[in-house]
Write a protein that holds these residues in place. Sequence first.
Motif, PDB file in Angstrom:
ATOM      1  N   MET A 133       0.943  -1.288   0.005  1.00 49.98           N
ATOM      2  CA  MET A 133      -0.054   0.084  -0.095  1.00 49.98           C
ATOM      3  C   MET A 133       0.755   1.441  -0.117  1.00 49.98           C
ATOM      4  N   LEU A 134       0.459   2.179  -0.870  1.00 50.47           N
ATOM      5  CA  LEU A 134       1.337   3.648  -1.022  1.00 50.47           C
ATOM      6  C   LEU A 134       0.828   4.322   0.315  1.00 50.47           C
ATOM      7  N   LYS A 135       1.908   4.956   0.905  1.00 51.37           N
ATOM      8  CA  LYS A 135       1.987   5.789   2.008  1.00 51.37           C
ATOM      9  C   LYS A 135       2.647   7.153   1.715  1.00 51.37           C
ATOM     10  N   PRO A 136       2.159   8.092   0.968  1.00 45.31           N
ATOM     11  CA  PRO A 136       2.683   9.300   0.524  1.00 45.31           C
ATOM     12  C   PRO A 136       2.577  10.139   1.991  1.00 45.31           C
ATOM     13  N   LYS A 137       3.873  10.922   1.937  1.00 45.08           N
ATOM     14  CA  LYS A 137       3.960  11.770   3.191  1.00 45.08           C
ATOM     15  C   LYS A 137       4.285  13.268   2.847  1.00 45.08           C
ATOM     16  N   GLU A 138       3.638  14.254   3.687  1.00 51.35           N
ATOM     17  CA  GLU A 138       3.691  15.480   3.113  1.00 51.35           C
ATOM     18  C   GLU A 138       5.067  15.889   3.469  1.00 51.35           C
ATOM     19  N   LYS A 139       5.769  16.541   2.677  1.00 56.06           N
ATOM     20  CA  LYS A 139       7.354  16.915   2.795  1.00 56.06           C
ATOM     21  C   LYS A 139       7.333  18.440   3.240  1.00 56.06           C
ATOM     22  N   THR A 140       6.697  19.240   2.447  1.00 50.73           N
ATOM     23  CA  THR A 140       6.783  20.740   2.756  1.00 50.73           C
ATOM     24  C   THR A 140       5.563  21.421   2.259  1.00 50.73           C
ATOM     25  N   VAL A 141       5.292  22.646   2.686  1.00 52.51           N
ATOM     26  CA  VAL A 141       4.336  23.483   2.046  1.00 52.51           C
ATOM     27  C   VAL A 141       4.913  24.850   1.458  1.00 52.51           C
ATOM     28  N   LEU A 142       4.788  25.153   0.341  1.00 48.12           N
ATOM     29  CA  LEU A 142       5.373  26.319  -0.474  1.00 48.12           C
ATOM     30  C   LEU A 142       4.163  27.477  -0.116  1.00 48.12           C
ATOM     31  N   LYS A 143       4.318  28.390   0.619  1.00 45.95           N
ATOM     32  CA  LYS A 143       3.310  29.309   0.917  1.00 45.95           C
ATOM     33  C   LYS A 143       3.271  30.376   0.033  1.00 45.95           C
ATOM     34  N   LEU A 144       2.188  30.667  -0.658  1.00 42.84           N
ATOM     35  CA  LEU A 144       2.168  31.779  -1.713  1.00 42.84           C
ATOM     36  C   LEU A 144       1.315  32.891  -1.269  1.00 42.84           C
ATOM     37  N   ASP A 145       1.272  33.891  -1.343  1.00 41.68           N
ATOM     38  CA  ASP A 145       0.363  35.144  -1.035  1.00 41.68           C
ATOM     39  C   ASP A 145      -0.736  35.277  -2.234  1.00 41.68           C
ATOM     40  N   ARG A 146      -0.630  34.585  -3.404  1.00 39.78           N
ATOM     41  CA  ARG A 146      -1.541  34.723  -4.427  1.00 39.78           C
ATOM     42  C   ARG A 146      -2.168  33.438  -4.750  1.00 39.78           C
ATOM     43  N   GLN A 147      -3.186  33.174  -5.545  1.00 37.81           N
ATOM     44  CA  GLN A 147      -3.929  31.983  -5.880  1.00 37.81           C
ATOM     45  C   GLN A 147      -3.394  31.547  -7.187  1.00 37.81           C
ATOM     46  N   VAL A 148      -3.153  30.300  -7.409  1.00 38.15           N
ATOM     47  CA  VAL A 148      -2.526  29.511  -8.672  1.00 38.15           C
ATOM     48  C   VAL A 148      -3.807  28.558  -9.092  1.00 38.15           C
ATOM     49  N   THR A 149      -3.949  28.162 -10.334  1.00 34.49           N
ATOM     50  CA  THR A 149      -4.910  27.185 -10.696  1.00 34.49           C
ATOM     51  C   THR A 149      -4.320  25.971 -11.230  1.00 34.49           C
ATOM     52  N   THR A 150      -3.024  25.891 -11.698  1.00 34.89           N
ATOM     53  CA  THR A 150      -2.385  24.854 -12.328  1.00 34.89           C
ATOM     54  C   THR A 150      -0.923  24.591 -11.818  1.00 34.89           C
ATOM     55  N   VAL A 151      -0.489  23.453 -11.432  1.00 33.11           N
ATOM     56  CA  VAL A 151       0.827  23.156 -11.114  1.00 33.11           C
ATOM     57  C   VAL A 151       1.352  22.030 -12.030  1.00 33.11           C
ATOM     58  N   ARG A 152       2.532  22.335 -12.651  1.00 31.07           N
ATOM     59  CA  ARG A 152       3.128  21.104 -13.550  1.00 31.07           C
ATOM     60  C   ARG A 152       4.735  20.920 -13.278  1.00 31.07           C
ATOM     61  N   TYR A 153       5.243  19.835 -13.474  1.00 29.88           N
ATOM     62  CA  TYR A 153       6.541  19.628 -13.373  1.00 29.88           C
ATOM     63  C   TYR A 153       7.097  19.575 -15.080  1.00 29.88           C
ATOM     64  N   SER A 154       8.254  20.221 -15.063  1.00 35.02           N
ATOM     65  CA  SER A 154       8.879  20.212 -16.676  1.00 35.02           C
ATOM     66  C   SER A 154       9.321  18.574 -16.666  1.00 35.02           C
ATOM     67  N   PRO A 155       9.279  18.118 -17.783  1.00 33.89           N
ATOM     68  CA  PRO A 155       9.660  16.549 -18.035  1.00 33.89           C
ATOM     69  C   PRO A 155      11.392  16.374 -17.620  1.00 33.89           C
ATOM     70  N   CYS A 156      12.016  17.586 -17.694  1.00 35.32           N
ATOM     71  CA  CYS A 156      13.548  17.258 -17.113  1.00 35.32           C
ATOM     72  C   CYS A 156      13.498  17.249 -15.722  1.00 35.32           C
ATOM     73  N   GLY A 157      12.435  17.460 -14.976  1.00 29.37           N
ATOM     74  CA  GLY A 157      12.312  17.491 -13.423  1.00 29.37           C
ATOM     75  C   GLY A 157      13.015  18.641 -12.728  1.00 29.37           C
ATOM     76  N   ARG A 158      13.782  19.647 -13.439  1.00 31.83           N
ATOM     77  CA  ARG A 158      14.489  20.768 -12.652  1.00 31.83           C
ATOM     78  C   ARG A 158      13.618  21.754 -12.327  1.00 31.83           C
ATOM     79  N   PHE A 159      12.369  21.849 -12.749  1.00 33.28           N
ATOM     80  CA  PHE A 159      11.405  22.934 -12.530  1.00 33.28           C
ATOM     81  C   PHE A 159      10.087  22.358 -12.354  1.00 33.28           C
TER      82      PHE A 159
END
Length: 336
Positions: free
Chosen positions: A1-27
Amino acid sequence: MLKPKEKTVLKLDRQVTTVRYSPCGRFLMAGGFESVIYRWDNELKTLPPLKGHGGWVQCLAFSSDKKTLFSADSWGQLRAWDYANGKTMWKHDQAHDGWIRALAVSPDGKMIATSAADQKVCLWSVDGKKIREHSHSEDIFCLAFHPEGKSLVFGDLKGKIEQRNVKSGKMERSLDASVLFKLHRLQDVGGARVLQFNERGDTLACAGTTPKNGGNVQGVPTMLFFDWKSGEVKHTIKIGTTSDVYVHDLHLQGDVVFAVTSGNPGVGKFFIQKLGEAAPMFLSTKMSNCHSLAMHPDGKQFVISATNRGSNGNGRRLNKKKEYEGNSSPLHVWTV
């Protein structure tokens, strides 16, 4: 069974709608309500944002060349970026007449597809030249290329999924996701909101809600999993109650789905479930109004964009400083 764990929280002062990782994994990238694209490196260090859009940036998609990012906004603008260097490669200020709701890149990286509030699906070359467009009779919320690159599917407000041949543009068949739609009190509610294939291309996931009523929309978050060969629904996953409403984003990895929901008031779920199983193998309700999920290319980390607790969607009063407290989007970073 997968048991993911929360690592950290990035706190923004604005609202976003979409998050994506780049295919290279660097961004890590996030499209926001401030008409910018936020950027972080693989150590989650903040980088200068990409600026140039006029409306909300709701759509982000990366090319397989590992250097190009395509983005689209609520004003109908479409852009291509050299995302590592932060430079615009080309743009169309009016690619569509109105809000661009979906954006996808073909598996070979040679074409991109867009759909918008003008009820059109457009196919573009990666240098920004329009190849063709398809007019539709309903709003189109989502689209996806089949992993083989020969077919493009898109889903509309009424829950109809069209499959078209990429080369000829001809319609090949339609799939039925109409359980995700309801006409209630003269309001069209629901629709096909998310489309994604698994890596093998033998399963197509379509997500949204099973609507109960309009107005302050109520419905049970629902995902339909089509067998690609037969076009039949082989699995259905419903999670939560009518207050949980929409599945907003998902990641289909083989026969396991990662998904996030957003409901009301301030309700959010993240869950992992194997197709054919009756219940999730993991479920979290700690995040409020989850809108996007980005899986890192290595499969060991993912990010969920949520909304601050006590969000201002219902028009709260000014605070003691006589300021209107807008919403923000904490980005929850998880490890698998």
